[in-house]
Enzyme design. Structure first.
Site, PDB file in Angstrom:
ATOM      1  N   LYS A 179     -19.361 -56.236  -0.945  1.00 47.17           N
ATOM      2  CA  LYS A 179     -18.146 -55.841  -1.793  1.00 47.17           C
ATOM      3  C   LYS A 179     -16.975 -57.047  -1.405  1.00 47.17           C
ATOM      4  O   LYS A 179     -16.484 -56.852  -0.494  1.00 47.17           O
ATOM      5  CB  LYS A 179     -17.535 -54.501  -1.233  1.00 47.17           C
ATOM      6  CG  LYS A 179     -17.047 -53.501  -2.311  1.00 47.17           C
ATOM      7  CD  LYS A 179     -15.700 -54.123  -2.864  1.00 47.17           C
ATOM      8  CE  LYS A 179     -14.450 -53.849  -1.856  1.00 47.17           C
ATOM      9  NZ  LYS A 179     -13.253 -54.636  -2.444  1.00 47.17           N
ATOM     10  N   GLU A 255     -14.090 -57.962  12.002  1.00 50.03           N
ATOM     11  CA  GLU A 255     -13.130 -58.986  12.470  1.00 50.03           C
ATOM     12  C   GLU A 255     -12.046 -58.873  11.737  1.00 50.03           C
ATOM     13  O   GLU A 255     -11.959 -58.944  10.795  1.00 50.03           O
ATOM     14  CB  GLU A 255     -14.148 -60.349  11.939  1.00 50.03           C
ATOM     15  CG  GLU A 255     -13.567 -61.596  12.673  1.00 50.03           C
ATOM     16  CD  GLU A 255     -12.168 -62.166  12.096  1.00 50.03           C
ATOM     17  OE1 GLU A 255     -11.184 -61.793  12.455  1.00 50.03           O
ATOM     18  OE2 GLU A 255     -12.270 -62.841  10.937  1.00 50.03           O
ATOM     19  N   CYS A 289      -6.491 -65.223  10.016  1.00 47.97           N
ATOM     20  CA  CYS A 289      -6.470 -64.190  10.933  1.00 47.97           C
ATOM     21  C   CYS A 289      -5.998 -64.894  12.390  1.00 47.97           C
ATOM     22  O   CYS A 289      -5.410 -64.043  13.056  1.00 47.97           O
ATOM     23  CB  CYS A 289      -7.910 -63.510  11.019  1.00 47.97           C
ATOM     24  SG  CYS A 289      -9.192 -64.588  11.122  1.00 47.97           S
ATOM     25  N   GLU A 386       1.282 -58.533  12.098  1.00 46.56           N
ATOM     26  CA  GLU A 386       0.571 -59.774  11.451  1.00 46.56           C
ATOM     27  C   GLU A 386       1.299 -59.810  10.149  1.00 46.56           C
ATOM     28  O   GLU A 386       1.251 -58.848   9.210  1.00 46.56           O
ATOM     29  CB  GLU A 386      -0.957 -59.239  11.331  1.00 46.56           C
ATOM     30  CG  GLU A 386      -1.678 -60.470  10.763  1.00 46.56           C
ATOM     31  CD  GLU A 386      -3.408 -60.275  10.575  1.00 46.56           C
ATOM     32  OE1 GLU A 386      -3.782 -59.166  10.043  1.00 46.56           O
ATOM     33  OE2 GLU A 386      -4.053 -61.105  11.004  1.00 46.56           O
TER      34      GLU A 386
HETATM   35  P1  NAD Z   1      -7.796 -54.942   3.552  1.00 43.32           P
HETATM   36  O1  NAD Z   1      -8.292 -54.645   5.040  1.00 43.32           O
HETATM   37  O2  NAD Z   1      -7.219 -53.870   2.769  1.00 43.32           O
HETATM   38  O3  NAD Z   1      -8.975 -55.429   2.419  1.00 43.32           O
HETATM   39  C1  NAD Z   1     -10.120 -55.984   2.864  1.00 43.32           C
HETATM   40  C2  NAD Z   1     -11.232 -55.708   2.088  1.00 43.32           C
HETATM   41  O4  NAD Z   1     -11.530 -54.217   2.510  1.00 43.32           O
HETATM   42  C3  NAD Z   1     -11.145 -55.520   0.860  1.00 43.32           C
HETATM   43  O5  NAD Z   1     -12.402 -56.064   0.331  1.00 43.32           O
HETATM   44  C4  NAD Z   1     -10.745 -54.000   0.374  1.00 43.32           C
HETATM   45  O6  NAD Z   1     -11.229 -53.924  -0.935  1.00 43.32           O
HETATM   46  C5  NAD Z   1     -11.689 -53.331   1.265  1.00 43.32           C
HETATM   47  N1  NAD Z   1     -10.951 -52.074   1.689  1.00 43.32           N
HETATM   48  C6  NAD Z   1      -9.870 -51.568   1.448  1.00 43.32           C
HETATM   49  N2  NAD Z   1      -9.957 -50.503   1.916  1.00 43.32           N
HETATM   50  C7  NAD Z   1     -10.854 -50.056   2.165  1.00 43.32           C
HETATM   51  C8  NAD Z   1     -11.605 -48.766   2.675  1.00 43.32           C
HETATM   52  N3  NAD Z   1     -10.747 -47.823   2.983  1.00 43.32           N
HETATM   53  N4  NAD Z   1     -12.998 -48.581   3.168  1.00 43.32           N
HETATM   54  C9  NAD Z   1     -13.658 -49.925   2.904  1.00 43.32           C
HETATM   55  N5  NAD Z   1     -13.155 -50.955   2.217  1.00 43.32           N
HETATM   56  C10 NAD Z   1     -11.813 -50.949   2.055  1.00 43.32           C
HETATM   57  O7  NAD Z   1      -6.944 -56.022   3.475  1.00 43.32           O
HETATM   58  P2  NAD Z   1      -5.582 -56.244   2.547  1.00 43.32           P
HETATM   59  O8  NAD Z   1      -4.815 -55.111   2.324  1.00 43.32           O
HETATM   60  O9  NAD Z   1      -5.920 -57.109   1.284  1.00 43.32           O
HETATM   61  O10 NAD Z   1      -4.557 -57.294   3.281  1.00 43.32           O
HETATM   62  C11 NAD Z   1      -3.870 -56.576   4.346  1.00 43.32           C
HETATM   63  C12 NAD Z   1      -3.575 -57.148   5.650  1.00 43.32           C
HETATM   64  O11 NAD Z   1      -5.023 -57.441   6.216  1.00 43.32           O
HETATM   65  C13 NAD Z   1      -3.022 -58.500   5.465  1.00 43.32           C
HETATM   66  O12 NAD Z   1      -1.640 -58.582   5.297  1.00 43.32           O
HETATM   67  C14 NAD Z   1      -3.394 -59.112   6.744  1.00 43.32           C
HETATM   68  O13 NAD Z   1      -2.667 -58.626   7.774  1.00 43.32           O
HETATM   69  C15 NAD Z   1      -4.732 -58.513   6.986  1.00 43.32           C
HETATM   70  N6  NAD Z   1      -5.893 -59.324   6.652  1.00 43.32           N
HETATM   71  C16 NAD Z   1      -6.719 -59.964   7.733  1.00 43.32           C
HETATM   72  C17 NAD Z   1      -8.034 -60.679   7.420  1.00 43.32           C
HETATM   73  C18 NAD Z   1      -8.639 -61.310   8.316  1.00 43.32           C
HETATM   74  O14 NAD Z   1      -9.346 -62.311   8.023  1.00 43.32           O
HETATM   75  N7  NAD Z   1      -8.821 -60.704   9.837  1.00 43.32           N
HETATM   76  C19 NAD Z   1      -8.099 -61.011   5.968  1.00 43.32           C
HETATM   77  C20 NAD Z   1      -7.319 -60.392   5.052  1.00 43.32           C
HETATM   78  C21 NAD Z   1      -6.626 -59.581   5.358  1.00 43.32           C
END
Ligand code: NAD
Length: 486
Positions: A179, A255, A289, A386
């Site tokens: 996904k 992660e 990250c 973050e």
């Molecule tokens: P997120 O964690 O919401 O999304 C990451 C992935 O998870 C996406 O594919 C999203 O569709 C999916 N997702 C979201 N809610 C879900 C749920 N309830 N169940 C299953 N899957 C779900 O990240 P975001 O909103 O795009 O970004 C928000 C913050 O996350 C950023 O500001 C940053 O701080 C952090 N982030 C961290 C990393 C990393 O590499 N660790 C990467 C992206 C974002």
């Protein structure tokens, strides 16, 4: 020139299909906000179909399960060939959908070829042990693929995340439903097409594009998914861990984010430390990250360092990510840009001193000026949360002991770094800092051989390295009696 977008449908059972609902969603250019494609919006019904396909491909009599491990490795190496054939196109597509600057996209995407071959080489080295056993007997372990894996990707480095997770799961012999993040769905679809071209049997790799709240939730709750690997926010990571225990007991690798401390001791060479500290937080617009988002500078050199850091930040070239000379591109989307600008305003309100930057650039696309804050203190929001943006927060400290405790005073524990010319300082810091990755006199230096992951709320488990396949395996102990007479 815009890269050709070849795939916008779901990839299930090696076929391109529309979402069952017929819905699509838009993916936009971070450079100018324009819609670049409408992509199938998969939800629960499509996840059910993809998991059914992956489950069928995991049946004990399937082509994939009967394939010997060397052949699995050969197919993954064939995929590496195709990846290298298309690497320029993939880097362009990544840059177009994600806003990653060309310099970084070419380096990261090309470097990933090595990583594919490294993981492919692990496919035929999965082996168990023979064990001493009580009584007359013989015992051994089998390491077997865990089953259907749900792989949920973030938007920040989509190709690398796809490869890390999918390659490792396939090397272990699992089947997968991927996904991708809704902000950046395109490269995952392009990679799925290459895997099919490489000869991965149908149903082994499935990609369902869509939103987290629908497709992501359906995947994490699905009773036939044995394992979830997720990269993204801590908030969603915690939801995933809970969801993993609702309908069955999924294995989980997470992660998550960080608030990584980077320490500059007063014996460091500032000609090296200043550019590395900037690279650590401004690379990829801060959307990494392991970004060095808490920069602790020893009080004896604080003013001198801040002055040099501001000068460096002012020299960063921001602009269209397709321009090869540009160092900083746009944030991934409007929401993330506004979130980062909100943190900057909060930093100002809470008393941090804005030294440069702090504003959006222009009104088209999602660009933010490289921003430096001085006089940041541990209790400020910008020092605790973050930000995921181009914001360098500079704090001051006096002693090593003090800065180790302050570095660890966070729920995160992903990465840390130190610049010093004293080996004892480097060794003490590396030993006591609570982080999964420590850099000394460097930052963001990574390789597929090195385990990657965090302490505390920064995650569970490790990716990369020789043991990266282990979380995709079950260990089975088989014990046989030895007949007394022969
Ligand atoms: P997120 O964690 O919401 O999304 C990451 C992935 O998870 C996406 O594919 C999203 O569709 C999916 N997702 C979201 N809610 C879900 C749920 N309830 N169940 C299953 N899957 C779900 O990240 P975001 O909103 O795009 O970004 C928000 C913050 O996350 C950023 O500001 C940053 O701080 C952090 N982030 C961290 C990393 C990393 O590499 N660790 C990467 C992206 C974002």
């Amino acid at each position: 020139m815009a890269p050709e977008i070849k795939y916008t449908k779901l990839f299930i059972n090696n076929e391109w299909v529309d979402a069952k609902s017929g819905k699509t969603f838009e993916t936009r250019s971070p450079h100018n906000g324009a819609v670049i494609a409408k992509v199938a919006e998969g939800d629960k019904a499509d996840i059910d179909a993809a998991v059914a396909a992956a489950r069928c491909a995991f049946h004990r009599n399937s082509e994939w399960r009967l394939m010997d491990a060397s052949e699995r490795g050969r197919i993954l190496n064939k995929f590496a060939d195709l990846y290298e054939r298309d690497v320029q196109y993939l880097a362009q597509l990544e840059s177009y959908d994600n806003g990653m600057v060309t310099q970084m996209a070419q380096m990261a995407v090309a470097g990933a070829g090595k990583s594919i071959r490294y993981i492919a080489s692990l496919a035929d080295k999965i082996q168990g042990d023979t064990l001493p056993v009580d009584g007359d007997g013989f015992s051994y372990t089998l390491k077997q693929p865990v089953g259907v894996c749900g792989l949920i990707l973030p938007w920040n480095v989509p190709i690398l995340m796809f490869l890390n997770k999918v390659m490792t799961a396939l090397a272990a012999g699992c089947t997968v439903v991927v996904k991708p993040a809704e902000q950046t769905p395109l490269t995952a679809l392009a990679l799925a097409a290459l895997l099919a071209e490489a000869g991965v049997p149908k149903g082994v790799v499935n990609v369902v594009t869509g939103y987290g709240e629908t497709a992501g939730v359906a995947l994490t709750h699905h009773p036939h998914v044995a394992k979830i690997s997720f990269t993204g926010s801590v908030q969603v990571g915690k939801l995933i861990q809970q969801a993993a225990g609702v309908n069955n007991l999924k294995r989980v690798t997470l992660e998550l984010g960080g608030k990584s401390p980077l320490i500059i001791m007063d014996d460091a060479d500032l000609n090296i430390a200043v550019p590395f500290a900037a690279h650590g937080v401004f690379a990829h617009q801060g959307q990494i990250c392991v970004a060095a988002s808490r920069l602790f500078v020893q009080s004896t050199i604080y003013d001198k360092f801040v002055e040099a850091a501001v000068k460096h930040a002012k020299g960063i070239k921001v602009g269209d990510p397709t321009d090869a000379s540009v160092q900083q591109g746009p944030q991934v989307d409007e929401e993330m840009m506004n979130k980062v600008l909100g943190y900057i305003e909060q930093g100002k309100r809470e008393g941090a001193k804005l030294m440069t930057g702090g504003k959006r650039i222009g009104s088209s696309g999602y660009y933010i000026e490289p921003t430096v804050f001085a006089n940041v203190t541990d209790d400020m929001t910008i020092a605790k949360e973050e930000i995921f943006g181009p914001v360098q927060n500079i704090l001051s400290f006096d002693t090593l002991e003090e800065v180790i405790d302050r570095s660890n005073d966070t729920s995160f524990g992903l990465a840390a770094g130190i610049f010093t010319t004293n080996i004892n300082t480097a060794l003490q810091f590396s030993k006591h800092v609570e982080a999964g990755i420590v850099w000394v006199n460097t930052y963001l230096q990574m390789g597929c051989q090195a385990p990657f992951g965090g302490f505390k709320d920064s995650g569970l488990g490790r990716e990369n390295g020789l043991h990266s396949v282990d979380p995709y395996l079950e260990v089975k102990t088989v014990t046989m009696a030895l007949p007394k007479k022969f």
